[in-house]
Structure formats: structure tokens, C-alpha cells
Design an enzyme around this catalytic site. Sequence first.
Site, PDB file in Angstrom:
ATOM      1  N   GLY A   1       0.846  -1.525  -0.094  1.00  0.00           N
ATOM      2  CA  GLY A   1       0.061   0.073  -0.037  1.00  0.00           C
ATOM      3  C   GLY A   1       0.723   0.828  -0.193  1.00  0.00           C
TER       4      GLY A   1
ATOM      5  N   GLU B   1       1.179  11.723   2.554  1.00  0.00           N
ATOM      6  CA  GLU B   1       0.785  13.435   3.354  1.00  0.00           C
ATOM      7  C   GLU B   1       1.072  14.098   2.174  1.00  0.00           C
ATOM      8  OE1 GLU B   1       2.791  11.740   7.481  1.00  0.00           O
ATOM      9  OE2 GLU B   1       4.074  13.529   6.279  1.00  0.00           O
TER      10      GLU B   1
ATOM     11  N   TYR C   1      -7.340  10.554   6.311  1.00  0.00           N
ATOM     12  CA  TYR C   1      -7.316  11.649   8.206  1.00  0.00           C
ATOM     13  C   TYR C   1      -6.067  12.469   7.443  1.00  0.00           C
ATOM     14  CZ  TYR C   1      -3.783   8.584   8.648  1.00  0.00           C
ATOM     15  OH  TYR C   1      -1.957   8.005   9.264  1.00  0.00           O
TER      16      TYR C   1
ATOM     17  N   ASP D   1      -2.626  13.765   9.429  1.00  0.00           N
ATOM     18  CA  ASP D   1      -1.930  13.303   9.986  1.00  0.00           C
ATOM     19  C   ASP D   1      -0.394  14.005   9.986  1.00  0.00           C
ATOM     20  OD1 ASP D   1      -0.186  11.359  11.453  1.00  0.00           O
ATOM     21  OD2 ASP D   1       0.653  10.661   9.264  1.00  0.00           O
TER      22      ASP D   1
ATOM     23  N   HIS E   1       4.702   7.275   1.609  1.00  0.00           N
ATOM     24  CA  HIS E   1       5.456   6.321   2.297  1.00  0.00           C
ATOM     25  C   HIS E   1       4.035   4.733   1.465  1.00  0.00           C
ATOM     26  CE1 HIS E   1       5.609   7.967   6.963  1.00  0.00           C
ATOM     27  NE2 HIS E   1       6.749   8.998   5.315  1.00  0.00           N
TER      28      HIS E   1
ATOM     29  N   ARG F   1       5.131  -5.672   8.792  1.00  0.00           N
ATOM     30  CA  ARG F   1       4.762  -4.429   7.878  1.00  0.00           C
ATOM     31  C   ARG F   1       5.911  -4.010   7.523  1.00  0.00           C
ATOM     32  NH1 ARG F   1       2.464   1.448   7.572  1.00  0.00           N
ATOM     33  NH2 ARG F   1       2.659   0.979   9.765  1.00  0.00           N
TER      34      ARG F   1
ATOM     35  N   HIS G   1       7.621  -0.964   6.601  1.00  0.00           N
ATOM     36  CA  HIS G   1       7.116   0.752   6.359  1.00  0.00           C
ATOM     37  C   HIS G   1       8.820   1.875   5.458  1.00  0.00           C
ATOM     38  CE1 HIS G   1       5.740   4.449   8.692  1.00  0.00           C
ATOM     39  NE2 HIS G   1       5.116   4.361   7.896  1.00  0.00           N
TER      40      HIS G   1
END
Lengths: 61, 495
Positions: B7, B11, B96, B98, B158, B241, B243
Site C-alpha cells: 500500500g 501526506e 485522515y 496526519d 510511504h 509490515r 514501512h
Amino acid sequence: MTIYAERTTRRMDPEPERKLGDDAGPSKPDVKRPGGPNELLKRMKRVDPDQAKKYRQRSGQ
Amino acid sequence: MRPILAGLDTEYGFSVEGRGAEDQIDDAKALVRSYPGECLPSWDERSENPRNDLRGFRLGSLSRDPEDAKFDEGRSHGPASEVRSDRVLLNGARFYNDHGHPEYATPETWSLSEIAAHDRAGDLAVLRAAAAYGETCRGDVRVYKNNTDFHGASYGTHESYLVPRSIPIDNLVNGLMPMLVARQVLCGAGKVGSEQGARCDYQISQRADFFSEPINAETLFRRPVFNTRDEPHADPAKWIRLHVICGESNLVSTATKLKVALAKVAIHLVETGNQPMWRLADPVRAFKAVSRDPDGEGRIDLEGRSWTTARQVIESYVVPFLACSSGDTGPYATEMREHLGTAIALLEARFSDPERFARSVDWAAKRAVLSQYVDSERVPWSDPSLQSLDLEYHRIDKGEGLFQVLLELGAVDPDPTEDDVLDRAINVREATRARARSIAVTRFRDQLATASWGTLTFNTRLGEKCVQLPPEKTYPVTLERCATVEDFIMELERT
């Protein structure tokens, strides 16, 4: 909009003085310009040249 | 080959007429809340803890940029969940606020073309929310898909990759680090100037200036090349995960796909024990050196005084992968090979056919456009207007941003089709767990109490019911046919 002083945590080396038209910037890449150069140029000339100066964001991740 | 679930979370930068960074948290909150589409206004945070480290410890606290703390002196924005203003969209994405940035996290995908389409669906969601917020606040709201404000603040794009916990962390670090440093030559978003260290005119990466450590779990400050945050969003005994925070906001879809494909190829090779054995002398320095060499090969110093180039590093992963996977004719492996073939072709074209290269690679496309302005207006690269044009490249409003103009002119590789993007804004076309989340939000929203990456919590006639969504399972399209939430839960537990 409040303009904050430059962040003090990130020091920049002094910027050398440059004159217009001197050997500034990366060498011109040997790239044929994307199509519609006049359209692109016109679009670029409409951009507020100071918009990046005014653009302030918070740090994200 | 095990398809790797992935995924992207982006931002976005944004500006609101008459407002500044001190207002950004309030503005981002209001922007997200202005999203006009159907959604679930909730997110289950219970399984999230960004302070856990893959190396087996937990941080006491996460570092914060001291400059940002000044914005909030004497101000309160309310409870954290109110500030985040989470939304789960019809396609199972999370939207959302962040840290003052509208963030869109795509639904999980296996396919590269799907992740690129969902990435564009994210642009659409943010633009719709920004337009609605602009009407409310009666001001011009502009959205930028980039990673810097040119004044020392960075925000991320990310990647998340589902990786078996059984792989030793050292193997992942050693196997991934060289690729993370090298792949920017194909996936960098490009930046006019620098925000740390020696001044430069143009560099390949928007983020390179902001990395200060090779490895850690931080994301807001003291950012690392390899992030060790341990937040699996799945059974922690089975999965991590991965990241990845050193990637960038790509606008050319080809670059988005290559960014993911190149990380995946490294993970595949680590998983099978076939990763190349590069030992970087200093990953942070190497990342910056490659970034600041847009006209060269990007020298990467190795332990023992030897060195290599970004191209050699990428080829050292791709070539064995292509050879090892040639017998796998499944759609996942086939798509990976196709895009990795593109990566090899672009590395070749970088110096031999720069026009071809600039069609697919953001930093080169942007540099070519800005060079035109430099030549025409006879200004140096240090002129402030160049950073303004850099910013304008990343403005995602259709017909406004410079990249949008390039798209319209056919000067860069085409986007996913508009029909596909509109479809992915409300649907999931793969059998990932995102499909289950999407169906739950679309069909059973009234009974859906909350959701997360790994769970759906329903209010049923028998009380609250939390259903796990294991990421390794497949979720058939027949789930859409369930007539009741009870049927849906039963089918989910049977899959």
C-alpha cells in the site's frame, strides 16, 4: 499569513553570489523539450514567482 | 512466487488562502471532514503503536521537529481522534489528518497497476475534499503532492509491504538498503535547491536532505533511510509490515509502479536468500550523493574503499529476479517482469535517450520543463522562481499543475484511465482484504462500528462482533452478494 524565521536547525552553506546568465545550474540536459513549449512557458510565466517563499508546511512523517 | 501485498500512503501538502502553518492542523482537519463522498467516519486505532521497533524494543517517545512544536505553543487542537478525523472510504482506503497533512492510504494491493490507479484515486479524494473545504472557508485551497516546503519541513509518501516475520531483520536491512539508496534514480521526484548541507541547483530526491540516520523507527525527525517501525496491521507472530519512508511522491504513474516493483524485487530476493551482497559504507551519505548527482551515475561508496553505481545496484537485483522468475507465468510475476524490464530499459536510456527517460521519471521530467524556463528567462537555478515552479509541478488540480499540463500534452507516460481511477475511488478489483473493507463500508456501513487494516467491528443483533481480516487470505467477489451483515460476517469467517 505569519512568516516564521528560517528554521535554525538546518544550516545552509552560504550561497555563492551569482549573476544572471552566468554558469548557473546543472548543465542543460540533452532532452528534446516536451511538446507544446509555448503553452508550457506561458503556464510557467503565470506562476507567482514567490509562491515557494510563502509556502510553509509542518513536518509530516 | 508469493505476491507481496502493498500500500501507499501520501501526506499531501496544501495551502489555504490567508492561512499559515500555525493553522495547518485545524485546516487539515476541516479539509478531511469536508470530504463529500460516502464514508465511515471512524478508525480503530487499537492495534497501532508506532513506537515498537522491529529490532525488538519499544521507544519511550518519538522525536518531534522542534520547529513544529513552536506552532502549537499555547494551543490545543482537541482529542487526538477528533484531530485525526478518520474516514474509511468506499474503496477501503483510509483518509485522515496526519500531523497537519491530509493523508490518503490506499487500499492494499498486489498488482502494480492497481496500486497506481488507487494512488490516483487518492488524488481525486483529496481534491474533492479540498474543493468542498474551499467553498466553506471561501478561500483558494491548493493541493500539492510533494514532500517538501523548501524551508526545511518534509512530509512523506510511504510504502508498506507485507513481509513474513520469519525473515531476520538484519537480512532485510542488508538486502533492502542498497536498493532504497539506488532506486531514486528512477523514482526520485526531483527538487530545486537543497535544505541541508552544501547548496545545489537541482537534485534527484526531495527527501535526501532529511535523512540523518541509516536505521531507526522515527519518522517525524531524525529520519532514517530504513525505518524499523513495527506495526504489522496483521498477526504479529506471522507478519511484519515493512514501512518504507524514503520514497517520494511520484506523479508519473510509471515511476509509482517502479518504486513499488523495485522494493518488491529486493524483498523477494531476501525472502529466497538470493539478494546481492552489497555493503554500503554509509547509507545516509550514499543516499545524498546519488541525489546530488543528476548528471552522473550516482557513486555509492562501499565498505573496503570500493564503490559502485546506482545502476549497477539496481541491475544486481533485477537481473537475477528476471532469471529466477521466468518460469512463473502467473499475472503477478508477469507484471513484475514487465515493469522490471522497463526499469532496465530506463537505466539504459538515462544517458543514451534522455527524452525517453524524462517521459517516465519525475525528476527528469521536471528538470526538462524547468530548464526550458531557465533558458527562456535567462535566470539562474538559484532564482526563487525556480522553487515556485518546482512546487507548481506538484500541484494536482487538473489543468493547473505543470505535471498536469505535461500529461495533457502527452509529454509523459499516460496515467491510469479516468474510468479506472473513478472506479477505484469506490471499488477494489483484487481479492485482497481491502475488498472486504470496501464492501463493509459500502453495503453494511450502518452496522459497521469501526474498521482498521486488520479488523472490521460490527454491531449485530447479537452484540458487537470483531472480525479479523488476515492479509494472506483471498476475499472473493461473491462477498458482495451477502444479503445481511450476519451473512457477510459468516462468509468472512469462512474464507
